[in-house]
Enzyme design. Structure first.
Site, PDB file in Angstrom:
ATOM      1  N   LYS A 169      16.957   9.813  26.165  1.00  0.00           N
ATOM      2  CA  LYS A 169      18.028   9.455  25.237  1.00  0.00           C
ATOM      3  C   LYS A 169      19.187   8.864  26.036  1.00  0.00           C
ATOM      4  O   LYS A 169      19.534   9.372  27.111  1.00  0.00           O
ATOM      5  CB  LYS A 169      18.496  10.696  24.473  1.00  0.00           C
ATOM      6  CG  LYS A 169      17.416  11.321  23.605  1.00  0.00           C
ATOM      7  CD  LYS A 169      17.147  10.501  22.363  1.00  0.00           C
ATOM      8  CE  LYS A 169      16.166  11.225  21.437  1.00  0.00           C
ATOM      9  NZ  LYS A 169      15.912  10.488  20.202  1.00  0.00           N
ATOM     10  N   LYS A 273       6.789   4.894  11.804  1.00  0.00           N
ATOM     11  CA  LYS A 273       6.409   6.256  11.423  1.00  0.00           C
ATOM     12  C   LYS A 273       5.588   6.160  10.144  1.00  0.00           C
ATOM     13  O   LYS A 273       6.158   5.983   9.053  1.00  0.00           O
ATOM     14  CB  LYS A 273       7.656   7.089  11.137  1.00  0.00           C
ATOM     15  CG  LYS A 273       8.576   7.274  12.323  1.00  0.00           C
ATOM     16  CD  LYS A 273       9.856   7.973  11.878  1.00  0.00           C
ATOM     17  CE  LYS A 273      10.809   8.145  13.036  1.00  0.00           C
ATOM     18  NZ  LYS A 273      11.252   6.865  13.614  1.00  0.00           N
TER      19      LYS A 273
HETATM   20 MG    MG Z   1      14.039   6.662  18.323  1.00  0.00          MG
END
Ligand code: MG
Length: 361
Positions: A169, A273
């Site tokens: 991240k 997704k």
């Molecule tokens: Mg992501």
């Protein structure tokens, strides 16, 4: 034709092994709904509705209400796979998570009856893919340590475990801190393991251009969602001018967002997704459109149970990209699961070779 004998709605509540921190807040548990569909011979298929804040689907309660209506409507019906009666279409209009569950359960049942893995079944039904279904799906390791020393050790372990891609991240702190963290990860993984970043929409276009310019020397494969999900123009500008390739994730969580992004040609990579896009068949169609636009495709989970995680795995396998590395490492995500989650060995997850999804409750 599948004659449906019985339908069961199974509410699911799983505790995360570690509380999950996201831009929407901290989550201790994952709530979803599993759907079981049985034919007259007793064979079962499973699907999952897994809404998540910010993915643009209906809520969990709405998905469960739709699936309860399916539970009443479906027994006794004869269905042609892929063709649903109008009453069912109406019921699931605008309910992409519930649609994912029903389509997944019917595809699983259909694949079981045909005696082949769901991935093979999908590759027949989904049209244009990259190649033959994969028997193992390579996945990236998510490195979660904050400080560079701990991150370095995590990176070394990931490389030693056989991962060919890692992800961290970015954007949650000053660029100087991210530079130190990226240096630690690159030192830990060496030159050949792919390095992916994810900013979760943290930057403005201007800040993203500056950050990616500074990050380019670490050989990042791409950075996900440098700017906010709705900022398609900003994503397009970054695709043209940023020093690192950009991937759209939150921007393409819904089909609407995906079609907007495709029209604008606003990413080098799309992170899809299936759980949020109405299921594997639609996700594979959208993947094919992305590929025709010169974009690469990465499939990821949406924090589903072992049922949804297996659906995403079969979808990525059916896509058949021998060079693709996906975001599907889910083992250990929950304290306990509805079934054994797919296990990862040497940086890849084996696709169940039996018939259907490869799991039964
Ligand atoms: Mg992501």
């Amino acid at each position: 034709v599948v004659k449906v004998a019985a339908v069961r709605v199974i509410p699911v509540r799983l505790r995360f092994a570690q509380p999950l921190r996201t831009a929407q807040g901290e989550f201790a548990e994952r709530v979803s709904v599993v759907l079981e569909v049985r034919d007259a011979g007793g064979a079962a298929g499973y699907g999952e509705a897994a809404p998540w804040p910010g993915f643009g689907t209906e809520s969990v309660d709405e998905a469960e209400a739709s699936l309860r209506a399916v539970e009443r409507l479906l027994p006794g019906a004869s269905l042609q796979p892929g063709e649903w009666p109008a009453a069912l279409e109406n019921l699931l209009s605008g309910r992409s998570a519930a649609r994912t569950a029903l389509q997944g359960a019917l595809l699983d049942l259909d694949a079981r009856r045909a005696g082949r893995p769901l991935s093979a079944h999908l590759s027949v039904h989904a049209g244009s893919t990259c190649g033959a279904p994969l028997s193992r799906v390579p996945v990236n390791a998510l490195l979660t340590a904050r400080d560079p020393e701990a991150l370095f050790r995590e990176a070394v372990l990931a490389r030693e475990a056989g991962y060919r891609a890692v992800k961290i991240k970015l954007g949650g702190e000053a660029v100087a801190n991210d530079l130190a963290r990226l240096q630690a990860v690159r030192d830990g993984i060496g030159p050949s393991v792919r390095l992916r970043g994810d900013a979760n929409g943290a930057w403005s276009v201007r800040d993203a251009l500056a950050a990616l310019e500074a990050f380019a020397r670490f050989g990042l494969e791409y950075v996900e969602q440098p700017v906010a999900a709705h900022d398609i123009d900003g994503m397009a500008e970054l695709r043209r001018h940023a020093a690192v390739q950009v991937a759209a994730d939150e921007s393409v969580a819904s089909e609407h967002g995906m079609l907007r992004l495709l029209a604008a040609g606003a990413a080098d990579v799309v992170v899809l997704k299936p759980a949020a896009l109405g299921g594997a068949v639609r996700a594979l169609e959208l993947a094919s459109l992305a590929r025709q636009s010169g974009m690469r495709v990465v499939f990821t989970h949406a924090f589903e149970s072992a049922i949804g995680a297996r659906h995403a795995l079969h979808c990525a396998a059916a896509w058949g990209d021998a060079d693709g590395i996906h975001g599907l490492a889910t083992a250990g995500l929950f304290e306990a699961d509805v079934a054994e989650p797919p296990g990862c060995h040497s940086g890849s997850v084996a696709v169940p070779a039996g018939s259907g999804l490869g799991v039964t409750l």
